[in-house]
Design a protein around this motif. Structure first.
Motif, PDB file in Angstrom:
ATOM      1  N   LEU A  11     -22.820 -83.811  74.718  1.00  0.00           N
ATOM      2  CA  LEU A  11     -22.578 -82.909  76.002  1.00  0.00           C
ATOM      3  C   LEU A  11     -21.232 -82.310  75.683  1.00  0.00           C
ATOM      4  CD1 LEU A  11     -24.667 -85.267  77.155  1.00  0.00           C
ATOM      5  CD2 LEU A  11     -23.266 -85.175  79.217  1.00  0.00           C
ATOM      6  N   GLY A  12     -21.396 -81.286  76.377  1.00  0.00           N
ATOM      7  CA  GLY A  12     -20.002 -80.303  76.382  1.00  0.00           C
ATOM      8  C   GLY A  12     -19.146 -80.462  75.323  1.00  0.00           C
TER       9      GLY A  12
ATOM     10  N   TYR B 175     -29.426 -82.502  79.934  1.00  0.00           N
ATOM     11  CA  TYR B 175     -28.158 -82.312  80.599  1.00  0.00           C
ATOM     12  C   TYR B 175     -27.619 -80.949  80.204  1.00  0.00           C
ATOM     13  CZ  TYR B 175     -26.881 -87.163  81.906  1.00  0.00           C
ATOM     14  OH  TYR B 175     -26.938 -88.428  82.397  1.00  0.00           O
ATOM     15  N   ASN B 176     -26.745 -80.287  80.840  1.00  0.00           N
ATOM     16  CA  ASN B 176     -26.047 -79.069  80.593  1.00  0.00           C
ATOM     17  C   ASN B 176     -25.141 -79.091  79.533  1.00  0.00           C
ATOM     18  OD1 ASN B 176     -28.001 -77.711  82.729  1.00  0.00           O
ATOM     19  ND2 ASN B 176     -26.043 -77.675  84.246  1.00  0.00           N
TER      20      ASN B 176
END
Lengths: 174, 162
Positions: B71-72, A173-174
């Motif tokens: 994530l993020g 995932y980014n």
């Protein structure tokens, strides 16, 4: 004698204990925070096709066979195609969270295929990706796919036989 | 002849004394402690790895994980403001041992190993007589943790004194 009767009414002072509103008791106080987290479906990666160079006729000086991620087959040197076996890039299916983006990488850009005799090993290099990244589809189970091609180097004296090997590819995932 | 009785009613001092009494009305000086939540403990978005694992948000505001892909952004440490009105500026902190976050269709995750900064207790600063408390913890994530949003309240308590 009449006595005045004094009836003194004394209202005793009433002390009202006021407790401040809210959570503040005198010696102790509490407050609530909120803990939150979001779980996202993890990525899965599965190969649906191998990288297939097919049937190759070996000359005397050697050559290369290239399959692009777009399935374009080309030959150089004195390696030439023979029909009878399928050719094509490797293809992979990705599943994960709806609409998320991911990167694709080849941990190693070269690999070896062998017929069991190390001296006859052939190198596949470079390995090539159809894209360096992708985006999962918007369905609840997000889907995506990509391909991997490569260039095989064939020796002039390459022994006949079946050659196989493996390579790793990674999505994140980014 | 009758003489009227004179009744004098003296309404004594009707003193309705309304007082706000603070506790500990003896030396050391009386004080009130209060606590307010300013920011929530947000772990952000994550995807479990093949064996599951854990995600930690530390009191200094960093997020790390084992066996879980982060994530993020969107993560943050919880923050509280403690106030002590007077007297001894010291307080102690009590954190939960664990809470259970509730997610989609009854799925749960355990949040434990709560940590605070300051740890155990602290001291409010003049002149406002307030202090900040950061609270972090560790979230346990299963390999097959259902995707979605999880949440739960957690209680932090402060007490006057050392």
């Amino acid at each position: 004698m009449k006595k005045s009767t004094l009836i003194a009414l004394s209202v005793v002072a009433v002390a009202a204990l006021l407790v401040p509103a809210g959570s503040a008791m005198a010696q102790s106080a509490s407050a609530a925070g909120s803990a939150t987290a979001t779980i996202v479906r993890p990525l899965t990666l599965a190969a649906s096709d191998t990288l297939r160079f097919g049937n190759i006729a070996v000359g005397t000086t050697g050559g290369t066979v290239t399959i692009t991620p777009a399935n374009v087959l080309s030959f150089s040197g004195d390696s030439t195609p023979i029909s009878g076996l399928p050719t094509g890039p490797a293809s992979f299916n990705v599943t994960g969270a709806s609409s998320l983006g991911f990167s694709i990488s080849l941990p190693s850009t070269s690999t070896t295929i062998t017929n069991g005799t190390a001296a006859q090993d052939m190198t596949v290099s470079p390995l090539t990706l159809s894209a360096a990244s992708g985006t999962l589809s918007s369905a609840a189970l997000g889907l995506a796919s990509f391909t991997v091609g490569g260039t095989l180097t064939v020796a002039g004296s390459q022994a006949a036989g079946n050659y196989t090997g493996t390579f790793n590819v990674m999505v994140a995932y980014n | 002849m009758r003489k009227p009785y004179r009744l004098s009613l003296f309404a004594g001092a009707l003193a309705l004394l309304t007082a706000s009494l603070s506790a500990a009305a003896q030396a050391p000086a009386a004080a009130t402690i209060s606590l307010q939540s300013d920011a929530d403990l947000a772990f952000g978005a994550m995807a479990p790895g093949p064996s599951g694992g854990s995600v930690t948000v530390s009191p200094v505001g960093s997020r790390t994980s084992t066996g879980v892909v982060l994530l993020g952004g969107g993560f943050g440490v919880a923050s509280f403001t403690v106030s002590i009105s007077g007297g001894n500026p010291h307080y102690t902190i009590t954190l939960p041992s664990s809470v259970t976050l509730l997610g989609p269709s009854g799925a749960t995750m355990t949040l434990d190993s709560f940590l605070s900064d300051p740890s155990g207790g602290g001291k409010v600063d003049p002149p406002q007589r307030t202090g900040k408390i950061a609270v972090g913890g560790t979230l346990r994530v299963a390999a097959n943790q259902p995707s979605g949003t999880y949440a739960a309240p957690f209680l932090v308590t402060v007490n006057l004194g050392n």
